[in-house]
Motif scaffolding. Structure first.
Motif, PDB file in Angstrom:
ATOM      1  N   VAL A  52      -6.372   8.557  -7.046  1.00  0.00           N
ATOM      2  CA  VAL A  52      -6.883   8.225  -5.645  1.00  0.00           C
ATOM      3  C   VAL A  52      -6.245   6.879  -5.377  1.00  0.00           C
ATOM      4  O   VAL A  52      -6.132   6.056  -6.058  1.00  0.00           O
ATOM      5  CB  VAL A  52      -8.215   8.180  -5.524  1.00  0.00           C
ATOM      6  N   SER A  53      -5.575   6.803  -4.278  1.00  0.00           N
ATOM      7  CA  SER A  53      -4.952   5.495  -3.466  1.00  0.00           C
ATOM      8  C   SER A  53      -5.534   5.258  -2.410  1.00  0.00           C
ATOM      9  O   SER A  53      -5.294   6.114  -1.269  1.00  0.00           O
ATOM     10  CB  SER A  53      -3.505   5.743  -3.643  1.00  0.00           C
ATOM     11  N   ASN A  54      -6.319   4.351  -2.137  1.00  0.00           N
ATOM     12  CA  ASN A  54      -7.025   4.154  -0.676  1.00  0.00           C
ATOM     13  C   ASN A  54      -5.767   3.241  -0.082  1.00  0.00           C
ATOM     14  O   ASN A  54      -5.230   2.221  -0.703  1.00  0.00           O
ATOM     15  CB  ASN A  54      -8.128   3.312  -0.837  1.00  0.00           C
ATOM     16  N   CYS A  55      -5.444   3.493   1.222  1.00  0.00           N
ATOM     17  CA  CYS A  55      -4.567   3.027   2.081  1.00  0.00           C
ATOM     18  C   CYS A  55      -5.126   2.567   3.324  1.00  0.00           C
ATOM     19  O   CYS A  55      -5.492   3.010   3.985  1.00  0.00           O
ATOM     20  CB  CYS A  55      -3.135   3.947   2.221  1.00  0.00           C
ATOM     21  N   ALA A 105      -9.670   3.043   4.642  1.00  0.00           N
ATOM     22  CA  ALA A 105      -9.785   4.142   3.720  1.00  0.00           C
ATOM     23  C   ALA A 105     -10.479   3.274   2.342  1.00  0.00           C
ATOM     24  O   ALA A 105     -10.792   3.661   1.586  1.00  0.00           O
ATOM     25  CB  ALA A 105      -8.428   4.676   3.276  1.00  0.00           C
ATOM     26  N   GLY A 106     -10.864   2.223   2.660  1.00  0.00           N
ATOM     27  CA  GLY A 106     -11.536   1.263   1.780  1.00  0.00           C
ATOM     28  C   GLY A 106     -10.653   0.441   0.914  1.00  0.00           C
ATOM     29  O   GLY A 106     -11.055   0.287  -0.336  1.00  0.00           O
ATOM     30  N   GLN A 107      -9.394   0.330   1.265  1.00  0.00           N
ATOM     31  CA  GLN A 107      -8.468  -0.511   0.363  1.00  0.00           C
ATOM     32  C   GLN A 107      -8.706  -2.079   0.490  1.00  0.00           C
ATOM     33  O   GLN A 107      -8.784  -2.608   1.488  1.00  0.00           O
ATOM     34  CB  GLN A 107      -6.800  -0.453   0.862  1.00  0.00           C
ATOM     35  N   THR A 108      -9.496  -2.496  -0.842  1.00  0.00           N
ATOM     36  CA  THR A 108      -9.696  -3.673  -0.746  1.00  0.00           C
ATOM     37  C   THR A 108      -8.706  -4.787  -1.353  1.00  0.00           C
ATOM     38  O   THR A 108      -8.878  -5.951  -1.098  1.00  0.00           O
ATOM     39  CB  THR A 108     -11.145  -3.897  -1.437  1.00  0.00           C
ATOM     40  N   ASP A 141      -7.609  -0.496   5.490  1.00  0.00           N
ATOM     41  CA  ASP A 141      -9.116  -0.745   5.558  1.00  0.00           C
ATOM     42  C   ASP A 141      -9.904   0.432   5.746  1.00  0.00           C
ATOM     43  O   ASP A 141     -11.088   0.617   5.102  1.00  0.00           O
ATOM     44  CB  ASP A 141      -9.252  -2.018   6.649  1.00  0.00           C
ATOM     45  N   SER A 156       0.869  -1.079  -0.135  1.00  0.00           N
ATOM     46  CA  SER A 156      -0.123  -0.144  -0.043  1.00  0.00           C
ATOM     47  C   SER A 156       0.882   1.251   0.012  1.00  0.00           C
ATOM     48  O   SER A 156       2.213   1.156   0.101  1.00  0.00           O
ATOM     49  CB  SER A 156      -0.919  -0.008   1.045  1.00  0.00           C
ATOM     50  N   HIS A 198      -6.199   4.860  -8.583  1.00  0.00           N
ATOM     51  CA  HIS A 198      -7.445   4.895  -9.610  1.00  0.00           C
ATOM     52  C   HIS A 198      -7.084   6.151 -10.133  1.00  0.00           C
ATOM     53  O   HIS A 198      -7.024   7.177  -9.818  1.00  0.00           O
ATOM     54  CB  HIS A 198      -8.453   5.035  -8.604  1.00  0.00           C
TER      55      HIS A 198
END
Ligand code: AMP
Ligand code: ZN
Length: 112
Positions: free
Chosen positions: A83-86, A90-93, A88, A48, A100
């Motif tokens: 966007v980079s979700n980092c 932040a919604g990183q699945t 749980d 991540s 993104h």
């Protein structure tokens, strides 16, 4: 390693490729949240954004160069969001660093 995006980058799981070079793989998100929704990933596994270090950060700069080029090629002249979700919260699945690249509609801020 049992990592979905490592397998996609290696071609072991099919994806709709947008761009590929030695370091980076870009493909269409399977569940698009905008008219254009591309994921850009390093081919080498990084879990991540929290795992970016001086040793592996060059690929991140490269990903942003590729993203700028793809945004032009995909007609996102009005702008776009990266966007980079980092983690749980932040919604990183998928636990393989990804960015993104989204465009083709207006976005609100702050993001939920
Ligand atoms: P995140 O939730 O930020 O970790 O982003 C993971 C993204 O991967 C989501 O937008 C999913 O729709 C996308 N995704 C999951 N599996 C696939 C797949 N096999 N091919 C393309 N995109 C995928
Ligand atoms: Zn991986």
């Amino acid at each position: 390693m049992d990592c979905l995006f490592c397998k996609i980058a290696a071609g072991e799981i099919p994806s709709k490729k947008v761009y590929e070079d030695e370091q980076v793989y870009a493909f269409y998100d399977i569940d698009p949240q905008a008219p254009v929704h591309v994921l850009l990933i390093p081919k080498a596994h990084i879990t991540s954004a929290a795992d970016i270090t001086p040793e592996n950060s060059a690929v991140v700069a490269h990903i942003f160069e590729v993203a700028a080029r793809l945004a032009k090629e995909l007609g996102l002249d009005d702008g776009f969001r990266i966007v980079s979700n980092c983690g749980d919260i932040a919604g990183q699945t998928v636990k393989h660093l990804h960015f993104h690249l989204m465009g083709g509609r207006p976005f609100t801020w702050p993001a939920g």
